[in-house]
Every structure is written in structure tokens, then in C-alpha cells.
Design a protein around this motif. Structure first.
Motif, PDB file in Angstrom:
ATOM      1  N   ILE A  14      -3.449  21.507 -26.418  1.00 43.96           N
ATOM      2  CA  ILE A  14      -1.891  21.462 -26.006  1.00 43.96           C
ATOM      3  C   ILE A  14      -2.066  21.225 -24.055  1.00 43.96           C
ATOM      4  N   ALA A  15      -3.203  22.494 -23.732  1.00 45.35           N
ATOM      5  CA  ALA A  15      -3.604  22.255 -22.439  1.00 45.35           C
ATOM      6  C   ALA A  15      -4.026  21.046 -21.499  1.00 45.35           C
ATOM      7  N   SER A  16      -5.009  20.980 -22.826  1.00 42.51           N
ATOM      8  CA  SER A  16      -5.623  19.147 -22.721  1.00 42.51           C
ATOM      9  C   SER A  16      -4.688  17.654 -22.266  1.00 42.51           C
ATOM     10  N   LYS A  17      -3.134  18.409 -22.602  1.00 38.21           N
ATOM     11  CA  LYS A  17      -2.596  17.317 -22.545  1.00 38.21           C
ATOM     12  C   LYS A  17      -2.652  15.735 -23.842  1.00 38.21           C
ATOM     13  N   ASP A  18      -3.155  15.915 -24.871  1.00 37.44           N
ATOM     14  CA  ASP A  18      -3.657  15.547 -25.820  1.00 37.44           C
ATOM     15  C   ASP A  18      -2.668  14.734 -26.315  1.00 37.44           C
ATOM     16  N   PRO A  19      -2.871  13.130 -26.055  1.00 37.00           N
ATOM     17  CA  PRO A  19      -1.169  12.264 -26.263  1.00 37.00           C
ATOM     18  C   PRO A  19      -0.975  13.038 -28.151  1.00 37.00           C
ATOM     19  N   ALA A  20      -2.192  13.285 -28.857  1.00 40.09           N
ATOM     20  CA  ALA A  20      -1.364  13.116 -29.993  1.00 40.09           C
ATOM     21  C   ALA A  20      -0.430  14.050 -30.521  1.00 40.09           C
ATOM     22  N   PHE A  21      -1.133  15.543 -29.438  1.00 38.58           N
ATOM     23  CA  PHE A  21      -0.225  16.365 -30.113  1.00 38.58           C
ATOM     24  C   PHE A  21       0.994  17.328 -28.422  1.00 38.58           C
ATOM     25  N   SER A  41       3.651  16.262 -28.486  1.00 40.17           N
ATOM     26  CA  SER A  41       5.183  16.043 -28.852  1.00 40.17           C
ATOM     27  C   SER A  41       4.777  17.586 -30.022  1.00 40.17           C
ATOM     28  N   TYR A  42       4.442  18.623 -29.761  1.00 37.71           N
ATOM     29  CA  TYR A  42       4.137  19.279 -30.598  1.00 37.71           C
ATOM     30  C   TYR A  42       4.215  20.844 -29.600  1.00 37.71           C
ATOM     31  N   GLN A  43       4.527  22.014 -30.082  1.00 44.10           N
ATOM     32  CA  GLN A  43       3.709  23.441 -28.374  1.00 44.10           C
ATOM     33  C   GLN A  43       3.053  24.374 -30.039  1.00 44.10           C
ATOM     34  N   VAL A  87       5.646  23.768 -33.811  1.00 45.58           N
ATOM     35  CA  VAL A  87       6.358  23.178 -34.196  1.00 45.58           C
ATOM     36  C   VAL A  87       7.194  21.663 -33.090  1.00 45.58           C
ATOM     37  N   PRO A  88       8.192  21.383 -33.138  1.00 43.60           N
ATOM     38  CA  PRO A  88       8.436  20.021 -32.543  1.00 43.60           C
ATOM     39  C   PRO A  88       8.688  20.722 -30.946  1.00 43.60           C
ATOM     40  N   ALA A  89       8.504  20.340 -29.737  1.00 47.19           N
ATOM     41  CA  ALA A  89       8.274  20.819 -28.955  1.00 47.19           C
ATOM     42  C   ALA A  89       9.716  20.865 -27.834  1.00 47.19           C
ATOM     43  N   LYS A  90      10.537  20.266 -28.530  1.00 45.85           N
ATOM     44  CA  LYS A  90      11.901  20.497 -28.029  1.00 45.85           C
ATOM     45  C   LYS A  90      13.162  21.514 -28.909  1.00 45.85           C
ATOM     46  N   PRO A 109       8.469  25.245 -38.978  1.00 51.23           N
ATOM     47  CA  PRO A 109       6.293  24.757 -38.116  1.00 51.23           C
ATOM     48  C   PRO A 109       6.484  23.316 -39.470  1.00 51.23           C
ATOM     49  N   LEU A 110       6.037  22.788 -38.455  1.00 48.76           N
ATOM     50  CA  LEU A 110       5.597  21.411 -38.656  1.00 48.76           C
ATOM     51  C   LEU A 110       3.300  21.778 -39.264  1.00 48.76           C
ATOM     52  N   LEU A 111       3.173  22.344 -38.641  1.00 55.23           N
ATOM     53  CA  LEU A 111       1.378  23.138 -38.912  1.00 55.23           C
ATOM     54  C   LEU A 111       1.463  24.344 -39.303  1.00 55.23           C
ATOM     55  N   VAL A 112       0.899  25.051 -40.625  1.00 53.32           N
ATOM     56  CA  VAL A 112       0.674  26.414 -40.679  1.00 53.32           C
ATOM     57  C   VAL A 112      -0.980  26.591 -39.825  1.00 53.32           C
ATOM     58  N   VAL A 113      -2.194  27.192 -38.998  1.00 51.46           N
ATOM     59  CA  VAL A 113      -3.748  27.647 -39.823  1.00 51.46           C
ATOM     60  C   VAL A 113      -2.935  29.212 -39.635  1.00 51.46           C
ATOM     61  N   GLN A 114      -3.627  29.663 -40.728  1.00 48.99           N
ATOM     62  CA  GLN A 114      -4.187  31.166 -41.121  1.00 48.99           C
ATOM     63  C   GLN A 114      -4.919  31.377 -41.253  1.00 48.99           C
TER      64      GLN A 114
END
Length: 138
Positions: free
Chosen positions: A55-62, A64-66, A83-86, A92-97
Motif C-alpha cells: 500500500i505505502a509503496s504504491k505498488d501498481p498490483a495493489f 486498486s485496493y486498500q 477491499v476495493p479502494a473506492k 473483502p477481496l483478501l482476508v489474512v488472519q
């Protein structure tokens, strides 16, 4: 001396006494490192790396997500979501737990079945193992 000033003096004296008593610790048991579960310690490590690298690196692959951080939720399952950035409140599109006193991290959601899934899996595995780098080459 008025009744009000007597009450104020008594309150100040009581507060000072309580402060002194609380400073006198007679704990004989060994202190706990942090009181955090293994799951929370692991998820803090993984979430910080994910935020930094994705996120902070503004990686192009990520782009559109926050990240929705839920490390201190009341359910005892520290996690973060992508989740979708907008649409922050979106599905959620990804859950890490991680759960309980385990340092095992579970990753699931629609992003895992896309091309980004293998990178996510490699990143999470690396971060879970203690390597906070943003790429496998580091």
C-alpha cells in the motif's frame, strides 16, 4: 476551613495515596513479555510488511485496493482485509488472519484465485517467517 475545601483536600490526599500504593509492586511472578498472543504478534508483523510493501509503496498490483486493519478486533482473530479502494465498506477481496495462540496465518478470498494469488502467498509466507522485505530477492 469550609466543607468544600475539606472535601477537596481529602480527595487530593486519597488520590496521592492511591498513586503511591500503585507504584509499590510486589510481583514475584516472572513478567510476561507483552501479553499478546502468538497470533497477534505474527499478524502485526505481517500487516506492517503488507502495508509497507503493497500500500505505502504504491505498488501498481495493489493500487486498486486498500487495507482494512482489524488486528485488535473483539473476536480474538487478528486480521487485515484488502477491499476495493473506492468502496471501503465493500466485500473483502483478501482476508489474512491468524487464530488463537498459533502463529499460523490463513489467507483466503477471491484475490487468491487470480494471478496475484501466488505473489500474495509468497509475500505472506516470507513475512510470517520474519523477513520484512518487499521482494524475495532481498
Amino acid at each position: 476551613m469550609t466543607a468544600t475545601s475539606t472535601i477537596v483536600r481529602f480527595a487530593v490526599l486519597a488520590a496521592a495515596s492511591l498513586a503511591l500504593v500503585s507504584c509499590q509492586s510486589s510481583s514475584k511472578a516472572p513478567s510476561q513479555p507483552t501479553g499478546k498472543s502468538a497470533a497477534l504478534r505474527t499478524m502485526e508483523q505481517v500487516a506492517m510488511a503488507a502495508h509497507k510493501c503493497w500500500i505505502a509503496s504504491k505498488d501498481p498490483a495493489f493500487r486498486s485496493y486498500q487495507m482494512a486493519n482489524e488486528l485488535n478486533n473483539f473476536g480474538g482473530t487478528p486480521r487485515f482485509l484488502l477491499v476495493p479502494a473506492k468502496h471501503y465498506g465493500g466485500k473483502p477481496l483478501l482476508v489474512v488472519q491468524a487464530t488463537g495462540n498459533s502463529s499460523r496465518v490463513d489467507v483466503f478470498g477471491p484475490l487468491m484465485s487470480e494471478t496475484l494469488g501466488s505473489r500474495i502467498s509468497a509475500d505472506i509466507t516470507r513475512w510470517q517467517g520474519g523477513n520484512p522485505s518487499c521482494s524475495t530477492a532481498a
